[in-house]
Design a protein around this motif. Sequence first.
Motif, mmCIF file in Angstrom:
data_model
loop_
_atom_site.group_PDB
_atom_site.id
_atom_site.type_symbol
_atom_site.label_atom_id
_atom_site.label_comp_id
_atom_site.label_asym_id
_atom_site.label_seq_id
_atom_site.Cartn_x
_atom_site.Cartn_y
_atom_site.Cartn_z
ATOM 1 N N GLU A 165 24.053 33.550 -64.386
ATOM 2 C CA GLU A 165 25.363 33.586 -63.744
ATOM 3 C C GLU A 165 26.217 32.430 -64.226
ATOM 4 O OE1 GLU A 165 27.380 34.382 -59.436
ATOM 5 O OE2 GLU A 165 25.519 33.254 -59.454
ATOM 6 N N ARG A 166 27.483 32.720 -64.473
ATOM 7 C CA ARG A 166 28.477 31.707 -64.831
ATOM 8 C C ARG A 166 29.621 31.830 -63.840
ATOM 9 N NH1 ARG A 166 27.983 28.215 -69.326
ATOM 10 N NH2 ARG A 166 30.158 28.009 -68.844
ATOM 11 N N SER A 167 30.287 30.726 -63.619
ATOM 12 C CA SER A 167 31.465 30.750 -62.766
ATOM 13 C C SER A 167 32.565 29.940 -63.432
ATOM 14 C CB SER A 167 31.143 30.176 -61.385
ATOM 15 O OG SER A 167 30.929 28.785 -61.475
ATOM 16 N N ALA A 168 33.777 30.119 -62.962
ATOM 17 C CA ALA A 168 34.910 29.396 -63.543
ATOM 18 C C ALA A 168 34.727 27.893 -63.413
ATOM 19 C CB ALA A 168 36.209 29.835 -62.873
ATOM 20 N N ARG A 169 34.160 27.447 -62.337
ATOM 21 C CA ARG A 169 33.994 26.001 -62.125
ATOM 22 C C ARG A 169 32.967 25.385 -63.059
ATOM 23 N NH1 ARG A 169 34.200 26.501 -55.660
ATOM 24 N NH2 ARG A 169 36.365 27.166 -55.571
ATOM 25 N N PRO B 13 35.928 32.977 -60.065
ATOM 26 C CA PRO B 13 35.261 34.255 -60.345
ATOM 27 C C PRO B 13 33.935 34.037 -61.050
ATOM 28 C CG PRO B 13 37.110 33.925 -61.826
ATOM 29 C CD PRO B 13 37.145 32.807 -60.833
ATOM 30 N N ARG B 14 33.014 34.939 -60.795
ATOM 31 C CA ARG B 14 31.666 34.832 -61.353
ATOM 32 C C ARG B 14 31.376 36.021 -62.260
ATOM 33 N NH1 ARG B 14 31.589 32.128 -56.680
ATOM 34 N NH2 ARG B 14 30.020 30.572 -56.283
ATOM 35 N N ARG B 15 30.460 35.797 -63.183
ATOM 36 C CA ARG B 15 29.979 36.859 -64.051
ATOM 37 C C ARG B 15 28.518 36.561 -64.356
ATOM 38 N NH1 ARG B 15 33.049 33.171 -66.384
ATOM 39 N NH2 ARG B 15 32.372 32.193 -68.302
ATOM 40 N N GLY B 16 27.754 37.612 -64.606
ATOM 41 C CA GLY B 16 26.356 37.392 -64.897
ATOM 42 C C GLY B 16 25.564 38.679 -64.897
ATOM 43 N N ASN C 117 34.088 39.068 -62.731
ATOM 44 C CA ASN C 117 35.251 38.832 -61.872
ATOM 45 C C ASN C 117 34.911 38.915 -60.395
ATOM 46 O OD1 ASN C 117 36.754 38.790 -64.273
ATOM 47 N ND2 ASN C 117 36.928 41.005 -64.210
ATOM 48 N N ARG C 118 33.689 38.605 -60.048
ATOM 49 C CA ARG C 118 33.262 38.721 -58.663
ATOM 50 C C ARG C 118 33.640 37.463 -57.900
ATOM 51 N NH1 ARG C 118 27.754 41.385 -57.163
ATOM 52 N NH2 ARG C 118 29.009 43.116 -57.796
ATOM 53 N N ILE C 119 34.393 37.665 -56.841
ATOM 54 C CA ILE C 119 34.759 36.547 -55.973
ATOM 55 C C ILE C 119 33.955 36.658 -54.679
ATOM 56 C CG2 ILE C 119 36.645 35.448 -54.708
ATOM 57 C CD1 ILE C 119 38.485 36.550 -56.942
ATOM 58 N N GLY C 120 33.960 37.830 -54.091
ATOM 59 C CA GLY C 120 33.184 38.077 -52.889
ATOM 60 C C GLY C 120 31.910 38.814 -53.220
#
Length: 171
Positions: free
Chosen positions: A14-18, A79-82, A97-100
Amino acid sequence: MAIIDTQSSNSAYERSARRDIRIWGLFLVGICFFWAGSVLNPAENCNSQGECAPWLVPIAQWMGAAFALAGAGALAANPRRGSKIDVLTGELVWWQNRIGPKSGDGGRIHPLNISRIRIESQNDADDLVSLYNLKNERQPYFDAEVIPWPYAAWAERLTRQWPHIKVELID
């Protein structure tokens, strides 16, 4: 039935914008341009020959503001992706693009239903990664963003457990 290796990088990524240096770079470059546009006097923006371009300073400032806001927005939304192998169903699950917990784009497919993985190297750009089912249909939202780099190593680990999957490496 294949054994699912929950310890490999196939099990969870998993990766996130942060945690993405590109987003932080966008934000920091934007702040620098905005700050520079704020402290420079447009009337004094001249070179040694006396040529002036006072219109460049406000453009740099507005571009900096836009970049900083874009970066800040991505950092705030995070947003997350993975991807991962679901240990209950054995399916490969991916999301973007998952936020929730239930928002965003993604998909799932059991590895027994995967026919091939195509990895296409691009010059000076991100590699293109595609996943195809047994009907030779490309799976939506599955790309290089959802799997760890190096992509070929990830695909090799997957094919160790499901050897019927073909990996196409295109340079």
